[in-house]
Enzyme design. Structure first.
Site, short mmCIF file in Angstrom:
data_model
loop_
_atom_site.label_atom_id
_atom_site.label_comp_id
_atom_site.label_asym_id
_atom_site.label_seq_id
_atom_site.Cartn_x
_atom_site.Cartn_y
_atom_site.Cartn_z
N LYS A 94 0.80 -1.22 0.00
CA LYS A 94 0.00 0.00 0.00
C LYS A 94 0.84 1.28 0.00
O LYS A 94 2.06 1.25 0.14
CB LYS A 94 -0.96 -0.01 1.20
CG LYS A 94 -2.15 -0.95 0.97
CD LYS A 94 -3.19 -0.81 2.08
CE LYS A 94 -4.40 -1.69 1.81
NZ LYS A 94 -5.37 -1.65 2.95
N ARG A 138 -3.06 -9.21 6.43
CA ARG A 138 -3.61 -9.41 5.09
C ARG A 138 -2.51 -9.15 4.08
O ARG A 138 -1.90 -8.07 4.09
CB ARG A 138 -4.79 -8.47 4.87
CG ARG A 138 -5.50 -8.64 3.55
CD ARG A 138 -6.74 -7.76 3.47
NE ARG A 138 -7.44 -7.96 2.22
CZ ARG A 138 -7.11 -7.38 1.07
NH1 ARG A 138 -6.05 -6.57 1.03
NH2 ARG A 138 -7.80 -7.61 -0.02
N1 LIG Z 1 -9.96 -5.86 6.56
C1 LIG Z 1 -9.33 -5.29 5.50
N2 LIG Z 1 -9.77 -5.55 4.25
C2 LIG Z 1 -9.13 -4.96 3.22
N3 LIG Z 1 -9.38 -5.01 1.88
C3 LIG Z 1 -8.47 -4.21 1.28
S1 LIG Z 1 -8.47 -3.93 -0.43
C4 LIG Z 1 -7.23 -2.70 -0.63
C5 LIG Z 1 -7.80 -1.43 -1.20
C6 LIG Z 1 -6.72 -0.40 -1.12
C7 LIG Z 1 -5.62 -0.50 -1.98
C8 LIG Z 1 -4.59 0.46 -1.88
C9 LIG Z 1 -4.71 1.50 -0.96
S2 LIG Z 1 -3.42 2.68 -0.83
N4 LIG Z 1 -3.86 3.99 -1.60
O1 LIG Z 1 -3.23 2.97 0.56
O2 LIG Z 1 -2.26 2.11 -1.46
C10 LIG Z 1 -5.81 1.62 -0.14
C11 LIG Z 1 -6.83 0.66 -0.22
N5 LIG Z 1 -7.63 -3.65 2.17
C12 LIG Z 1 -8.04 -4.11 3.40
C13 LIG Z 1 -7.58 -3.85 4.73
O3 LIG Z 1 -6.61 -3.10 5.00
N6 LIG Z 1 -8.27 -4.48 5.74
#
Ligand SMILES: Nc1nc2[nH]c(SCCc3ccc(S(N)(=O)=O)cc3)nc2c(=O)[nH]1
Length: 279
Positions: free
Chosen positions: A221, A255
């Site tokens: 991320k 995760r």
């Molecule tokens: N419980 C839980 N479920 C999750 N599902 C996802 S999908 C990721 C979506 C995403 C990708 C990239 C960035 S970024 N801009 O920070 O790189 C943000 C969100 N993540 C999580 C998480 O953490 N927990």
């Protein structure tokens, strides 16, 4: 502390890795028109072989700026994958969704953990989770995936995220969901600047000090990208560093896209944390 996932139980006194299987177009090289259950099963086989205790299935991308997906389409994507994995692998399957109907279809198909980045705030989601009677991960998100990264703002991000999760736990208990079925997640990257993410990681003990297990998702991320200025493909070391920092502070589920390496990192953390001081 043992947690029951519809018959499969995990000992959450030790850290576990949740492997990621995306059944969304933006995650398949063929444009996603033909993403299939057997591709998902193939990936799940590898993740389980690499040591994943949980497989997280997502049919709607929630990355910043992502497009929402309709309920029928999301069900069409996740159910075949869950059925195929559930038929062959003895692993806990979590459904990464915000929609009540998808939760129902996914649990019916074999999922036994609801992973809701919207912390059951969706229409009918609380009710569905209570009726389905499987563990639920409540995650903090400010805004929606479409808006959350435009101008994240907090007076005190750690305190505000903690207060939100406390309120969501109360809403769950009021709906008849036992605390023993709740997992907490501060939601890295969901309406947070890089500094907000770093502060949440620095003070993760605020969340792990509760009696509830904590899930952390930082794999590849922007908390890593913004800090190290590296592309998504160059974020493995950073992901492992943060996974270790999270486990060191008591996180119980990590995760991850890179299960094999993450299992190695958290296993080392465990051994350092548990080595006897005498003999
Ligand atoms: N419980 C839980 N479920 C999750 N599902 C996802 S999908 C990721 C979506 C995403 C990708 C990239 C960035 S970024 N801009 O920070 O790189 C943000 C969100 N993540 C999580 C998480 O953490 N927990």
């Amino acid at each position: 502390m043992m947690m029951d996932f519809a018959g499969k139980s995990l000992d959450l006194s030790a850290p576990h890795v949740m492997g990621i299987v995306n059944v969304t177009p933006d995650s398949f090289s063929d444009g996603g028109r033909f993403f299939s259950a057997d591709k998902a099963l193939e990936q799940a086989r590898k993740l389980v072989a690499d040591g994943a205790s949980i497989i997280d299935i997502g049919g709607e991308s929630t990355r910043p700026g992502s497009e929402p997906v309709g309920v029928e389409e999301e069900i069409r994507r996740v159910v075949p994958a869950i059925e195929a994995i559930s038929a062959e692998l003895d692993v806990v399957i979590s459904i990464d969704t915000m929609k009540a109907e998808v939760m129902r279809a996914a649990v019916e198909a074999g999922a036994s953990l609801i992973n809701d980045v919207n912390a059951l705030r969706g229409e009918g989601a609380l009710q569905a989770a209570a009726e389905l009677n499987v563990p639920i991960c409540l995650m903090h998100m400010q805004g929606t995936p479409q808006t959350m990264q435009q101008q994240p703002h907090y007076d005190d991000v750690v305190n505000e995220v903690n207060t939100f999760l406390t309120e969501r736990i109360a809403a769950c208990e009021a709906a008849g969901i036992s605390r023993s079925k709740i997992i907490l997640d501060p939601g890295f990257g969901f309406g947070k600047t890089a500094r907000h993410n770093l502060r949440l990681m620095k003070h993760l003990a605020v969340f792990t000090d509760s009696d509830l297990p904590v899930l952390v998702g930082v794999s590849r991320k922007s908390i890593i990208g913004a800090t190290l200025n590296v592309s998504v493909e160059e974020r493995l070391a950073g992901s492992l560093a943060l996974a270790s920092i999270a486990v060191w502070q008591g996180a119980k589920i990590i995760r991850s896209h890179d299960v094999r390496e993450t299992v190695q990192a958290i296993r080392l953390c465990e051994h350092v944390m548990q080595v006897s001081d005498f003999d």
